[in-house]
Each structure stands twice: as structure tokens, then as C-alpha cells.
Design a protein around this motif. Structure first.
Motif: not given
Length: 240
Positions: A178-185, A201-211
Motif C-alpha cells: 500500500v502507498v499512502l499519500v497525504r497533504e499533497i503539495t 503498526e507505524s501509524l497507530k500512535d501518531k496524530t494524523l492530519k490531512g486527507e
């Protein structure tokens, strides 16, 4: 004329000269969120009349837009970011305008879908786009139907649902690349690659923002490396 105008998805420099001209010349601009579009128009020093066109207003605004077009007015339709009529309201007014024999033209520009595809490092020769997944009804059925999909699969997702969606992809489609791309530009633009397990696993403890744009490699096999190398050698030797 009804103009379908693509606008920046983050960086305000990502707008075409033609889009700027059309927005300046339009008699009316209809926007998904007038507050968002107002920021862009202020940046471009455009003060045209602005009206809202979204899921809550489209029923009466379609008729209003059609009447304006019949009166000979030029109308520009924009979304909050990117190209209208893909994962937002808009196709209804285009459909109605075409039925009425009115002129509709695209003013192409940036799109989160194509921007993400260009940097994913995954074959996009053949892909399917599913937009935002259903939140509840039909979600499981749709994902199961994609389990044997050979083409690359692309979704849009919000930051507070992306981990759930990755878990669902793992359960119903598999532990895919899978490729995740966020906050493009934008300042915090990020491209994250890995299996569904690794990304959860890598994202579970992060505060996620942006589409997010989620790109899932399909089951279609890539060309064999030896075949690619053969053609590369032939080209070097002037045989291809």
C-alpha cells in the motif's frame, strides 16, 4: 457556458493561467464551501459573485445555475480543492446542463487522484478509483469484491478513519503493498509505503492530519525484469 474549474489542493501556486482568467471573467462562481474558495479568490484578487453549491443546496442550485446559463451568463463551478465532480457534488448540474443542450467545458488542473498516482511508484496503467469508502452499509461487500482485483486500487480517506480502512483492507483484500499519500503539495506532504500490516503498526500512535490517498497494488503481475533489461540493452545498441 458552464465551466468546471480545477483549483489547488494545497499550494495556491498550483492553478492554471486559464483557470484564473475564467474565474475573473465568470458572472457567477458556485463553490462547495464559499469560505474556502473566498481565500483563493482573495489571493487571486478576484471579487466575483460567489454562491454555495454542496450536498445541502444542490437541489435548488441546479435549477438556479441552469436558469443563469439560459440567460446567457457564464458560470464557474469549483470544489474546495482539486477537480470538481469527482468525489464531491457537481455531476448533477453537469448532467442537467447537457440534457438542456447547454455548453459545458472543463478547465483542467490539479487532482489529488492523479497527483498521488504520479508519485506512488506503482503501475497506474490500469487502475480503479473507489473514492471514499462507505462508512457502514456496503463497505464490507465492496472490499470483498476487490480481493481478486488485478488492477491498482485507489481510495480517498479522512485522517480519523485511515487506520480503520487499512485494517479493513487487510481483512478483506489482504496484506497488500500500500502507498499512502497525504497533504499533497502542502508543507507536511508525505509518501508512506509498506504492507497494510506495516502501515497500521507505524501509524497507530501518531496524530494524523490531512486527507489521504490510499493506493493498493493489485494482483496483476509486473513485466519480468529480464524482459525490461533486454529492451534497455537493445535501445543502447541502437536496435530498438
Amino acid at each position: 457556458m458552464l465551466y468546471i474549474v480545477a483549483t489547488p489542493i494545497g499550494n495556491l501556486e498550483d492553478i492554471t493561467l486559464r483557470a484564473i482568467r475564467i474565474l475573473k471573467e465568470a458572472d457567477y462562481i458556485f463553490a462547495e464551501d464559499t469560505r474556502v474558495t473566498k481565500k483563493l479568490l482573495n489571493h487571486l484578487e478576484i471579487s466575483n459573485t460567489l454562491y454555495r453549491y454542496d450536498e445541502h443546496t444542490k437541489q435548488h442550485q441546479v435549477e438556479n445555475i441552469i436558469n443563469l446559463l439560459k440567460e446567457g451568463k457564464n458560470v464557474a463551478l469549483v470544489t474546495d480543492a482539486g477537480t470538481p465532480c469527482i468525489s464531491d457534488p457537481g455531476y448533477e448540474v453537469v448532467d442537467k446542463a447537457l440534457e438542456e443542450g447547454l455548453k459545458v467545458t472543463p478547465i483542467p488542473g490539479v487532482s489529488a487522484m492523479t497527483a498521488a498516482a504520479s508519485v506512488a511508484g506503482v503501475s497506474m496503467r490500469r487502475f480503479i478509483f473507489e473514492g471514499f469508502l462507505p462508512k457502514k452499509k456496503g463497505r464490507q461487500t465492496l472490499l470483498k469484491s476487490l480481493s481478486e482485483e488485478k488492477r491498482t486500487i485507489m481510495f480517498f480517506e479522512s485522517p480519523h478513519r485511515v487506520i480503520k480502512t487499512l485494517k479493513d483492507i487487510k481483512e478483506y483484500i489482504g496484506n497488500k503493498e500500500v502507498v499512502l499519500v497525504r497533504e499533497i503539495t502542502k508543507i507536511y506532504e508525505e509518501i508512506i509505503r509498506g504492507t497494510t500490516e506495516e502501515l497500521i503498526e507505524s501509524l497507530k500512535d501518531k496524530t494524523l492530519k490531512g486527507e489521504f490517498v490510499i493506493i493498493v497494488r493489485g494482483n496483476e503481475q509486473e513485466p519480468k525484469k529480464e524482459k525490461i533489461n533486454k529492451y534497455a540493452n537493445m535501445k543502447e545498441e541502437g536496435e530498438y
